[in-house]
Structures are given as C-alpha cells and as structure tokens.
Design a protein around this motif. Sequence first.
Motif, short mmCIF file in Angstrom:
data_model
loop_
_atom_site.label_atom_id
_atom_site.label_comp_id
_atom_site.label_asym_id
_atom_site.label_seq_id
_atom_site.Cartn_x
_atom_site.Cartn_y
_atom_site.Cartn_z
N LYS A 131 58.61 83.86 17.39
CA LYS A 131 59.63 83.64 16.36
C LYS A 131 58.97 83.51 14.99
O LYS A 131 59.41 84.13 14.01
CB LYS A 131 60.44 82.39 16.69
CG LYS A 131 61.40 81.93 15.60
CD LYS A 131 62.53 82.90 15.40
CE LYS A 131 63.54 82.35 14.39
NZ LYS A 131 64.61 83.34 14.10
N PRO A 163 61.86 93.93 16.45
CA PRO A 163 63.15 93.52 15.88
C PRO A 163 63.96 94.69 15.32
O PRO A 163 65.19 94.67 15.36
CB PRO A 163 62.75 92.55 14.75
CG PRO A 163 61.38 92.09 15.10
CD PRO A 163 60.73 93.25 15.78
N ILE A 167 62.40 83.32 25.27
CA ILE A 167 63.66 83.15 24.56
C ILE A 167 63.56 81.98 23.60
O ILE A 167 63.08 80.90 23.97
CB ILE A 167 64.82 82.92 25.56
CG1 ILE A 167 64.98 84.16 26.46
CG2 ILE A 167 66.12 82.62 24.82
CD1 ILE A 167 66.02 83.97 27.55
N TYR A 168 64.02 82.20 22.36
CA TYR A 168 64.03 81.12 21.37
C TYR A 168 65.44 81.02 20.78
O TYR A 168 65.97 82.00 20.25
CB TYR A 168 63.02 81.39 20.26
CG TYR A 168 62.94 80.29 19.22
CD1 TYR A 168 62.10 79.20 19.40
CD2 TYR A 168 63.73 80.33 18.07
CE1 TYR A 168 62.04 78.18 18.47
CE2 TYR A 168 63.66 79.33 17.13
CZ TYR A 168 62.82 78.25 17.33
OH TYR A 168 62.76 77.24 16.39
N ASP A 169 66.03 79.84 20.90
CA ASP A 169 67.36 79.60 20.36
C ASP A 169 68.36 80.65 20.85
O ASP A 169 69.20 81.14 20.10
CB ASP A 169 67.32 79.59 18.82
CG ASP A 169 68.54 78.92 18.20
OD1 ASP A 169 69.21 78.14 18.91
OD2 ASP A 169 68.84 79.19 17.02
N GLY A 170 68.25 81.00 22.14
CA GLY A 170 69.17 81.93 22.76
C GLY A 170 68.87 83.40 22.50
O GLY A 170 69.54 84.28 23.06
N LYS A 171 67.86 83.69 21.70
CA LYS A 171 67.54 85.08 21.36
C LYS A 171 66.31 85.54 22.15
O LYS A 171 65.28 84.88 22.16
CB LYS A 171 67.27 85.22 19.87
CG LYS A 171 67.02 86.66 19.43
CD LYS A 171 66.84 86.76 17.93
CE LYS A 171 66.59 88.21 17.52
NZ LYS A 171 66.42 88.34 16.04
N LEU A 172 66.44 86.70 22.78
CA LEU A 172 65.35 87.27 23.55
C LEU A 172 64.30 87.85 22.61
O LEU A 172 64.59 88.70 21.77
CB LEU A 172 65.87 88.37 24.48
CG LEU A 172 64.83 89.08 25.35
CD1 LEU A 172 64.24 88.12 26.37
CD2 LEU A 172 65.46 90.28 26.06
N LEU A 173 63.05 87.37 22.76
CA LEU A 173 61.97 87.82 21.87
C LEU A 173 60.86 88.56 22.59
O LEU A 173 60.14 89.35 21.98
CB LEU A 173 61.37 86.62 21.14
CG LEU A 173 62.32 85.83 20.22
CD1 LEU A 173 61.60 84.64 19.62
CD2 LEU A 173 62.86 86.73 19.12
N LYS A 200 67.93 88.38 30.92
CA LYS A 200 67.39 87.19 30.25
C LYS A 200 67.17 86.06 31.25
O LYS A 200 67.41 84.89 30.97
CB LYS A 200 68.32 86.71 29.13
CG LYS A 200 68.51 87.70 28.00
CD LYS A 200 69.37 87.10 26.90
CE LYS A 200 69.62 88.06 25.78
NZ LYS A 200 70.45 87.48 24.71
#
Length: 395
Positions: free
Chosen positions: A295, A182, A257-263, A224
């Motif tokens: 996440k 992050p 991807i979680y809630d549109g965020k690449l993790l 993504k």
Amino acid sequence: MNSALTDLLHAACSPSNLEVFLNKTLQILGGHTVFGSKAGLALVTGSGLRPAAIFKNFTKKEQALILAGKQPAGGLFLKVPLPSAGKERGMIAVRLDVCGPGKTEADSFLKTTAELAGARLAQERRDRALNRERDNAAAIRHIEELYLACPGISLKEISRAVLDEGRRLTGSAFGFAGYLDPAAGSLVAITLTDDVWKKRCRVKDSPYIFKEFNGLWGWVLKKKKPLLTNDAAADPRASGVPQGHIKIDRFLGVPAIYDGKLLGILALANPAGPYGAQDLETAGRLAQVYAIILKRVLEEMRLAQESDKRQAIIASSRDIIYSAGADGKFTYISSRVRDYGYEPEELVGRSVLEFIHPEDVELAAKAFTDAIRSGKTLPLLSYRILKKDGSFFYA
C-alpha cells in the motif's frame, strides 16, 4: 514392570528430540516381557507433529491400515488413545501373537505408556507453538525493518524478502510474491524471474506479468480468499500446468489485502510434508505485512509518477512557474528562469519582492497580501522583473 516404567519416565523427561523419544518408547515396550521383541508396535503422534508415526514389526500394508484407523489381521490387537489437553491425539497400538493371561497387564501398561507419551507430546506441541510464534514475529520484524531502514527499496526486494520468509517458515520448495499493477490490473509476479524458476522451470519465455488469473493462484485472487491444498493435481480449482513447468503437488496461497482492497498475493508450493493450519496462519501474517508495505510503496510510486508528469509539464512551459510561502519567499521556481540568467536553486529562499522593480513593489505586495488573506491565487498582473544582468522585463 517397575524398571520399564522408570525407563519410560526417563525417556519422557529427557531433552532428546521427538523422534528419539518415540523410538525409545517402542524400544522399552518391545523389551517388556508381556510384549516381547516380536510384538507389533505402533505409536501414532496425531496431527501437527513429525514424525507422524513410527512402527515396529508391522508391514507397510498393515501400517497404512493402522493410520486409516483400521485393525490389521492376526493376533490380539490392543489400542490406547494418547490423551492431550483433554483430547485424543494419536494412539499406541500393539499386536500380540497369542491371547493369554498377560492381556490385562499389557492393556494396563499400554495405558500408562499412553499417559506418559501424551504428556510429552503435549509439551512438544507447546514448545513448537512457542517457537513458531517466535519465528513468525522475527520474520515480520525483519521485513518491516528492511522496508524502514532502506528508503527507496524496490518492490522486487520487498517481495523477495516476503517470499524467502514464507518458504523458510513453511518449508516450501517454491513460491512467488507479487502485486497487482494499479493501472493495468495485471499481476506482477516479480519474484518469478529469480534463479530458482530459471533453473527448475523449463517453460520457454516464462512470463511474470499475468493479465488473466487462472489455476489455484488465480482462484485466490478472484475470491480474495486463502487456499490450501495438499493434492494440487486433483483440486478442482487447479487448471494444470504447461509442459516443462515445475510440478505442483501441494499449494498454499494467501491474498495480500489492505482495507478491503486486493493488492497482491503470497503463493507457496511443494513442502516436504503436507501443509497444515499453522502454515496457513504463518502465510496469512506475512501477507498482511506485505499488503501494508505494498500500500505504501504503490502510493509512493503513484505520487512519484504524478510528480514526474507535473515536472514534464512545467519543463515544457515557456512561462516561469513558481511557488512562494506566506513569508513571500520562493519555495520552488521552474528551470525556465535560466532564460533570465538565474539558476533555480539560487532563488529558492529569497523574497519575491527582491526581484520586482521598485516602482512595482507596492502593487505586487498588495496583490500578494490579498491572495494570502483570501486564499485565492494571485490575479494576472503586469510588473517588471529583475534579470541577473541588471535589466528588467515585463512579466
């Protein structure tokens, strides 16, 4: 012919595996008088099943022609599609040495065989779909239970579990699961340090932290989007591999991807056969649960780091820092209290007023009550605090 039909029915309804059934079907066809043992026979199952085809009395070159939808030369070539759920799936083909009066009978028997084989292949697909769904659900349940049952489990252990299930379910020889740092934004491909890479990859000092996203896995992260290729070397999105690196023939990558965020990412490579849509679906479901866990774990790591920073600031302060609940009892007190003879843990749960000089209690109690009512912090007050040795000091 009735005897051959009976044999076909028995073969189609038998519990034997698919390959045995396919070979038995060709054996029955070859034993029929209208075809004969020298006839060329082919049974192509269509997409999604293995083996994809079996042949008898066709050369390798002729087999390639048949799989490409072309007709090999010589003799009379008959072809009948395999029906399944209203769609053609594969075919049965036969090449007779001569054209004769048996063509009509051969064509009719082929159609009957195609109906029986198509029904068996349809059941095979249904069974495999159910088994795959069961296996997928079991894999996801295993990963979730591992995370929930093991508080403090490391990201490497979770990533390893996701990768192991991905490789098992897709038959992949290699792969990695990794997450995005992050703070730095780099990919931490934490499972690349495992033995399979150490033993098979000859690139010296193989990194597992990547600041630049290149090649097929880099495309997955940048776009993504999932990527499936069964010819990795020829794929325009590939950037090649360094000398000594494991050769990648087939590749499957899915972003986490979680809630549109690449993790993070789950990347797999080199199964025994080509990847298919079902493999992509399986990897996608694993990547979804991986993203959910990432996440939570990354958030826990962030909070722990913030807590460590706060504790470091508090530990370096010369002041006593404390917190108290609405009932006036200590919920936390810094280690600086040791300078006055107390251990922090012996004060937690006791009333703040218990340690204030009797002459200052009324003033401190009023200030505390006002702070609770207004929601504001206590004003700066000077009052005397009891040391453990019985003396007081001004705070």
